[in-house]
Design a protein around this motif. Structure first.
Motif, short mmCIF file in Angstrom:
data_model
loop_
_atom_site.label_atom_id
_atom_site.label_comp_id
_atom_site.label_asym_id
_atom_site.label_seq_id
_atom_site.Cartn_x
_atom_site.Cartn_y
_atom_site.Cartn_z
N TYR A 83 42.29 38.16 47.22
CA TYR A 83 42.77 36.95 46.55
C TYR A 83 41.77 36.50 45.49
CZ TYR A 83 39.90 35.10 50.40
OH TYR A 83 38.91 34.85 51.30
N ARG A 84 42.27 35.79 44.49
CA ARG A 84 41.45 35.32 43.37
C ARG A 84 41.54 33.80 43.31
NH1 ARG A 84 43.65 38.39 39.30
NH2 ARG A 84 45.03 36.74 38.55
N PRO A 122 38.35 29.84 37.37
CA PRO A 122 37.79 30.51 38.55
C PRO A 122 37.05 29.54 39.45
CG PRO A 122 37.40 31.81 36.58
CD PRO A 122 37.96 30.50 36.10
N HIS A 151 34.41 35.08 50.42
CA HIS A 151 35.32 36.19 50.62
C HIS A 151 34.97 36.93 51.90
CE1 HIS A 151 37.22 35.59 46.82
NE2 HIS A 151 37.87 36.75 46.87
N SER A 173 42.84 41.73 43.35
CA SER A 173 43.78 40.61 43.38
C SER A 173 44.72 40.68 42.19
CB SER A 173 43.01 39.28 43.36
OG SER A 173 43.92 38.21 43.26
N ASN A 227 46.60 34.29 40.89
CA ASN A 227 45.70 33.15 40.98
C ASN A 227 46.07 32.33 42.21
OD1 ASN A 227 44.16 33.61 38.62
ND2 ASN A 227 45.77 32.75 37.34
#
Length: 328
Positions: A127-128, A136, A141, A206, A209
């Motif tokens: 995932y981002r 961002p 993670h 990813s 968003n």
């Protein structure tokens, strides 16, 4: 291309939902997808935002519902999807507040379609995280620390459901009716079913968003201390007991398809819970683990303290949910 049904649960998502709908309807495989949105009793302008797309009745099917919470709303969608026409071969989960890359579904299908179709398959990816403005956002993670397997997926959600694309063979395994009180969350159920009965295809890249804006039902944390505070709060709310009930539920549903080592592990997990000394003996050799050393240690401490009690809740005569009906 294979026909794909995108399943979205919406609740008071007027601020972000148009962005997400646009990113779904503009997929490179848009001609072969249909978006099913279950509204979970929104009280803001969510319905108006969906209607304003002009696609309701064409590329979008809107399913009005009463408020049940995200878990039960998605479970309703999964049961609804089981009865869609056979032309829908693949299914994807969508949160209302994310933004997908244009090729997200194309990439997933490229990994799924070549596989044997009668095997339950689940594609999931990293995932981002982004903030409310799609910039961002730092986050902890976990997906790249250790291989994803059944012995860590059983006790925590390693990859979020918004990355999932899966085939009909996996969807058909969802129990119907389903005891929603014995499911931790819809995505953890799907992940574990895939690992027990089929195959997980994990993509370390990813393709969406993952918007974090403070009102997420589930999300990611920026620091260890934030993660710890949230986990302690969830333990107080019965989070670990729900995970334990889901382990028991998976055993009840799929023990005949489990490899012997997993079946033995779950039987030990359940049978050791009656006394603190038996719980302590169990954690000394248990195979269940989380990604990090301290997270695994925390699991073991909580287990010894009795926080992973898997005793089923009284059902009061109801047995979960069916499409269009809630027992919650």
């Amino acid at each position: 291309m294979a026909k794909i049904a995108v399943l979205m649960s919406a609740y008071n998502g007027a601020r972000f939902i148009r962005c997400q709908i646009d990113s779904i309807l503009n997929q490179t495989v848009a001609d072969d997808l249909h978006l099913f949105i279950r509204d979970d009793g929104s009280t803001d302008g969510t319905i108006d935002e969906i209607a304003a797309t002009g696609e309701v009745g064409r590329k979008i099917t809107l399913i009005p519902g009463k408020n049940m919470g995200a878990k039960c709303s998605f479970l309703e969608l999964l049961l609804y999807a089981k009865h869609l026409p056979a032309e829908f071969e693949y299914f994807s989960l969508a949160d209302q507040d994310d933004q997908w890359d244009a090729d997200k579904l194309e990439i997933a299908l490229a990994r799924l379609v070549p596989e044997q179709g009668d095997i339950p398959l689940l594609y999931a990816s990293d995932y981002r995280p982004v903030d409310a403005d799609l910039s961002p956002a730092p986050a902890r993670h976990r997906t790249n620390r250790k291989p994803i397997g059944i012995y860590n997926a059983m006790i925590h959600c390693i990859v979020p459901g918004h990355t999932y694309v899966f085939n009909r063979a996996l969807l058909q395994l969802v129990p119907e009716p389903i005891r929603a009180e014995d499911v931790y969350f819809h995505d953890t159920l799907l992940l574990n079913m895939a690992l027990i009965c089929g195959k997980l295809i994990y993509d370390p890249i990813s393709h969406a968003n993952y918007r974090q804006h403070g009102l997420n039902q589930m999300g990611v944390e920026k620091s260890f201390f934030r993660w710890l505070a949230i986990r302690l709060k969830r333990v107080q709310g019965g989070d670990t007991r729900t995970y334990a009930r889901q382990i028991r539920y998976l055993y009840q549903q799929f023990s005949d398809r489990m490899e012997p080592g997993l079946k033995d592990e779950i039987e030990l997990f359940m049978s050791s819970q009656s006394h603190v000394f038996s719980r302590f003996r169990y954690v000394l050799g248990c195979r269940f683990h989380r990604h990090g050393f301290f997270e695994t240690l925390g699991f073991k401490i909580l287990f010894v303290l009795g926080a992973f009690d898997s005793t089923p809740l009284p059902s009061d005569g109801h047995f979960g949910i069916l499409p269009g009906r809630s027992t919650q």
